[in-house]
Motif scaffolding. Structure first.
Motif, short mmCIF file in Angstrom:
data_model
loop_
_atom_site.label_atom_id
_atom_site.label_comp_id
_atom_site.label_asym_id
_atom_site.label_seq_id
_atom_site.Cartn_x
_atom_site.Cartn_y
_atom_site.Cartn_z
N LYS A 140 40.06 73.85 43.13
CA LYS A 140 39.48 72.51 43.11
C LYS A 140 40.45 71.43 42.65
CE LYS A 140 35.40 73.68 44.55
NZ LYS A 140 35.64 74.09 45.94
N VAL A 141 41.49 71.83 41.92
CA VAL A 141 42.38 70.82 41.34
C VAL A 141 43.80 71.01 41.86
CG1 VAL A 141 43.16 69.76 39.18
CG2 VAL A 141 40.91 70.84 39.29
N THR A 188 37.07 64.54 49.63
CA THR A 188 36.71 65.95 49.49
C THR A 188 36.22 66.18 48.04
OG1 THR A 188 38.85 66.67 48.61
CG2 THR A 188 38.66 66.52 51.01
N ASP A 189 35.90 67.44 47.75
CA ASP A 189 35.53 67.74 46.36
C ASP A 189 36.75 68.10 45.53
OD1 ASP A 189 36.10 70.11 47.60
OD2 ASP A 189 34.45 71.23 46.66
N LYS A 248 34.82 61.50 39.70
CA LYS A 248 34.81 62.87 40.24
C LYS A 248 35.45 63.84 39.24
CE LYS A 248 36.79 63.41 44.50
NZ LYS A 248 37.92 63.86 45.38
N ALA A 249 36.55 63.43 38.66
CA ALA A 249 37.23 64.28 37.68
C ALA A 249 36.38 64.45 36.42
CB ALA A 249 38.59 63.69 37.33
N TRP A 250 35.76 63.36 35.98
CA TRP A 250 34.94 63.43 34.77
C TRP A 250 33.80 64.45 34.89
CZ3 TRP A 250 35.20 62.99 29.89
CH2 TRP A 250 36.06 62.06 29.29
N VAL A 257 43.36 58.22 43.82
CA VAL A 257 43.94 59.27 42.97
C VAL A 257 42.96 59.54 41.84
CG1 VAL A 257 45.88 59.88 41.47
CG2 VAL A 257 46.27 58.49 43.54
N ASP A 258 42.76 60.82 41.50
CA ASP A 258 41.71 61.15 40.52
C ASP A 258 42.16 61.11 39.07
OD1 ASP A 258 39.36 61.77 42.18
OD2 ASP A 258 40.77 63.19 43.07
#
Lengths: 380, 380
Positions: free
Chosen positions: A130-131, A157-158, A206-208, A181-182
């Protein structure tokens, strides 16, 4: 009498006004007086990242912020995609491995820049990763990646796109929100023109969502504490460095971030043209504007070049790192650097190379730099 | 015109010479010039701990050094004995729990000091708990423990005694080697008279044997990297804070560590006598010399006292923390504090209490402090 010129990719020169801001009276961190400074400063720090997300300041080096990104986003046993094309890509990998994360490595030759296609391929092959950890400016090779194009692939995307901006911030354009950018991590001692001692992270919504429930063991760098206490620091903040950050941001805003980016671009261009005019070869396949990595000419040694430049001329440049320690030297043009600093560094390089037996016609590198500045419309 | 007096247990007042040392030109950290400063400074830092062991400096707050002690010494799933008698004992526990360590808690009333017998009992009941986490000075309650007596119990065993000296260092006598304390963690913004931003750890040989092979996930705070790179920092050190540390140590050596300890003892004694003379009651069962915790008299509020003292008189003291936030206030006498700073703080406290309706005969607290200084032979 010897003046000092830091032309290494961090620490970088610190303006006197920033140093003196750090010498102001230390006040208690849990007072309304300090929290007002902290809130204002962190609020304005968003500008550096071109984001509306909150920026959190760690008392740590940039590596601490990298660890925060890893431990807040991935769990032991989970997969993460890591781009490794230099020492700082290796650092992402090392941190992931220290926490038992399963590294899907995009391993490149040092000096290469990862392509959006390579990222896309890894994403397809590893739908459970995912990352994605990238290095916008790979300081060890003087390489910049096309972060905007990569974000174009991840943004809808996820997947969560993390980028190490420890050296890149302000030297390479970054529009966190616009590009999608996340997660961005950065340090104080580079484009921000401060001494080392603070590091930063900022995250998309999304990152949070991942951070909130991530189980990886962490405490000092657990972002949930920073969010809970914002703008206060959950531990004791580096009060005097916050004063400096406040002053640095003021100076960056006065210059204007587009102008800061443009200054770095031109300094990079001038430096590249100068070393090429001296018959030297660039190391990077996609050179960036943080530092110029130059191949050491046959018969010379990187260590001798950097030592002579530093000890005789007061100009600190960097050698290579890791497996290319002796293959290259690196001239930075990062942070509080003017065109005359770059001209001075090129001139010192010419003296040094000549002294070490490399054929130099004095002024050839300097001329190429000056012509670049002229052509770019900033001088002459 | 309002002068500021930081009488809180960190950050503490910073001497101008230390602030200005931090404003010196930032140089590159991987130069022989900087490494010489770093080596000399870390070498001399041993004096602060009265140890011949190496001292390592983290770019972090004290909490970072606490995390380093935990993650380098204990593994997830293993037991550790943790003394909890205040907020900083709780922090040891929280860090251990964040890393999945099985906490054997010696839970005391806040304000109590753990006894050597309680430590011995826990050791007997848990022979598999190899590491014991203590807080020499529990800042949240103004309590000091008898660390020397506790070390007497652990020193000839296979147990490792860790102590949080974040607030205690230099305010409470500590002779690491002579007493046989294994691990000490500290911060810059207390007795060391610097702004916050650096933290320290030093370890005995016995502790190092565990660190070498400990499996707990860690990276930024992994001591093996610090040892490998000593005196260099594995990441980027806070260059300008090392300059400050150098200056602080010089001042501490000039005063002499025994005199520093004695100054804190006398300041603590004067403050305790002053608040008692005002009819106030001490909170701690075993008060230390970092800060004096005072019970808030009936009808008053801690927050109102600290706010008025700060906003009207410029004197920053601390309220309570955690579950005793409103029960106490704390007047520190920590770091760069003279007898006149203490007299000023007591005098500001008298004005404040009077203004809030508590019966005060002006000068009664000050008189008791002055008489203490006189009796101790330092004034009059």
């Amino acid at each position: 009498m010897k003046k000092h010129y830091i032309m290494a990719p961090g620490p970088t020169p610190v303006p006197v006004d920033v140093l003196l801001a750090g010498a102001k009276e230390t006040i208690h961190h849990r007072t309304p007086q300090f929290l007002e400074i902290m809130e204002k400063t962190l609020d304005e720090a968003r500008y550096l990242f071109q984001t509306s997300n909150r920026v959190y300041a760690f008392v740590s080096s940039g590596t601490g912020a990298m660890e925060a990104a890893v431990t807040n986003l991935v769990n032991p046993g989970e997969k993460a995609i890591v781009v490794v094309a230099g020492k700082f890509g290796e650092r992402w990998k090392e941190i992931c491995e220290a926490y038992g994360i399963n590294v899907v490595e995009i391993a490149l030759e040092w000096g290469e820049a990862v392509t959006p296609e390579q990222i896309e391929k890894a994403m397809k092959e590893h739908p459970d990763a995912k990352v994605i950890f990238t290095t916008h400016s790979e300081t060890s090779t003087g390489t910049v990646i096309d972060l905007q194009a990569i974000a174009q692939i991840t943004r809808n995307t996820d997947r969560v796109l993390v980028t190490d901006e420890v050296s890149g911030l302000l030297a390479e354009p970054l529009k966190m929100d616009e590009w999608g950018v996340d997660v961005v991590v950065a340090g104080s001692q580079k484009g921000i023109m401060m001494p080392p001692g603070l590091a930063f992270i900022t995250l998309s919504k999304k990152a949070w969502e991942i951070v909130k429930n991530n189980k990886c063991p962490r405490y000092y760098f657990d972002l949930r504490y920073y969010e809970e206490n914002y703008p206060d620091n959950p531990w004791t903040p580096a009060v005097n460095m916050i004063y400096m950050l406040n002053q640095s941001i003021k100076m960056i805003k006065e210059e204007g971030i587009e102008n800061v980016w443009e200054r770095h671009r031109i300094l990079g261009e001038a430096t590249r043209n100068a070393v090429k005019a001296l018959g030297l070869e660039l190391f990077s396949k996609r050179p960036g504007n943080v530092c110029t990595a130059v191949k050491v000419p046959a018969g010379l040694e990187s260590k001798k070049i950097t030592k002579l430049m530093r000890d005789k001329y007061g100009v600190t440049i960097a050698g290579g790192q890791g497996k290319i320690s002796n293959t290259i030297f690196r001239i930075a043009h990062l942070g509080y650097v003017s065109l005359f600093d770059t001209i001075s560094a090129i001139s010192a390089l010419e003296f040094t190379l000549h002294e070490l037996g490399y054929p130099v016609k004095f002024g050839e590198g300097v001329r190429a730099a000056m012509e670049t500045f002229h052509k770019e419309g900033v001088a002459g």
